[in-house]
Scaffold this active site. Structure first.
Site, mmCIF file in Angstrom:
data_model
loop_
_atom_site.group_PDB
_atom_site.id
_atom_site.type_symbol
_atom_site.label_atom_id
_atom_site.label_comp_id
_atom_site.label_asym_id
_atom_site.label_seq_id
_atom_site.Cartn_x
_atom_site.Cartn_y
_atom_site.Cartn_z
ATOM 1 N N LYS A 136 -6.221 25.187 -8.129
ATOM 2 C CA LYS A 136 -5.756 24.232 -7.292
ATOM 3 C C LYS A 136 -4.332 24.446 -6.354
ATOM 4 C CE LYS A 136 -5.851 20.828 -10.014
ATOM 5 N NZ LYS A 136 -5.857 21.279 -11.414
ATOM 6 N N ARG A 171 -6.557 10.898 -10.711
ATOM 7 C CA ARG A 171 -6.671 11.397 -12.485
ATOM 8 C C ARG A 171 -7.090 10.544 -12.875
ATOM 9 N NH1 ARG A 171 -2.926 16.872 -12.498
ATOM 10 N NH2 ARG A 171 -3.388 17.910 -14.490
ATOM 11 N N ARG A 181 -0.722 32.701 -17.239
ATOM 12 C CA ARG A 181 0.367 31.932 -15.882
ATOM 13 C C ARG A 181 1.859 31.382 -16.883
ATOM 14 N NH1 ARG A 181 -1.707 26.515 -13.142
ATOM 15 N NH2 ARG A 181 -1.209 25.110 -15.093
ATOM 16 N N ARG A 221 6.577 27.475 -17.755
ATOM 17 C CA ARG A 221 6.009 25.869 -17.697
ATOM 18 C C ARG A 221 5.720 25.825 -19.663
ATOM 19 N NH1 ARG A 221 1.761 23.495 -13.990
ATOM 20 N NH2 ARG A 221 0.548 22.318 -15.593
ATOM 21 N N ARG A 263 -4.822 19.340 -22.562
ATOM 22 C CA ARG A 263 -5.073 19.168 -21.498
ATOM 23 C C ARG A 263 -6.711 18.800 -20.661
ATOM 24 N NH1 ARG A 263 -0.402 23.010 -19.669
ATOM 25 N NH2 ARG A 263 -1.348 22.412 -16.851
#
Ligand code: AMP
Length: 191
Positions: free
Chosen positions: A14, A89, A128, A134, A146
């Site tokens: 996204k 969400r 990532r 993160r 998640r």
């Protein structure tokens, strides 16, 4: 005005795709995750509140998230479009967004859902983590949570926009350029 919801599980692309859409359509990119992370970094009250949710991969309460999203969106009264990334969400978030836009004489143009198999999502998030900085990408347990939260609480939001005839699925596999071309083609059919 293009009001696009980029939808899909964590790692579906996204954020990456939002940058290209923003460039092509002159829209603003609103990522609730990015806004929470910026607040955590700046040490704001909102950041302190959001931190424990982000650390665990749980959703920040609707009331807080909705208020934040609306105040961000209000900063851009004259834009050509908004790309909503990571919002809504939950169903209450979706309803509040519809209402918020309606009051401005606007509406969601379309929702694009990026479809990527779980195994590839986990692989992408692990990669990532190497440079995103993160913490929620670096811990396999948090990644697992998640994904669980996505399927358990968020996936249903697609139904809300299906009912409005605004939901489209895009294959999120392949190169960034390939996925981008698919998204542009879909947007061009709706604007
Ligand atoms: P993201 O950058 O979209 O992966 O979001 C990172 C984290 O921010 C999520 O795991 C949640 O803790 C929080 N978050 C982002 N967007 C929302 C939202 N719309 N509602 C609740 N929590 C959110």
């Amino acid at each position: 005005m293009l009001n696009l919801i980029l939808f899909g599980p964590p790692g579906s692309g996204k954020g990456t795709q939002a940058k290209y859409i923003v460039e092509k359509y002159g829209a603003v990119h609103l990522s609730t995750g990015d806004i929470f992370r910026a607040n955590i970094k700046e040490g704001t009250e909102l950041g302190a509140l959001a931190q424990s949710y982000l650390d665990k991969g749980n959703l920040v309460p609707d009331e807080v998230t909705i208020r934040m999203l609306q105040s961000e969106a209000n900063k851009y009264p004259d834009v050509q479009g908004i790309i909503f990334d990571g919002f809504p969400r939950t169903i209450p978030q979706a309803r509040s967004l519809d209402h918020f836009l309606q009051e401005k004489g606007e509406t969601i143009t379309l929702m694009v859902e990026l479809q990527v198999p779980d195994a590839l999502l986990k692989d992408r998030l692990a990669k990532r983590a190497l440079d995103s900085g993160r913490p929620d990408d670096a811990d396999p347990k948090v990644i697992e949570n998640r994904l669980h939260v996505y399927y358990d609480q968020t996936a249903v939001v697609a139904e809300h926009y299906k009912e409005q005839g605004k939901h489209y699925t895009i294959d999120g596999m392949g190169s960034v350029e390939e996925v981008c071309t698919r998204i542009f083609s879909r947007i061009n059919l709706s604007v």
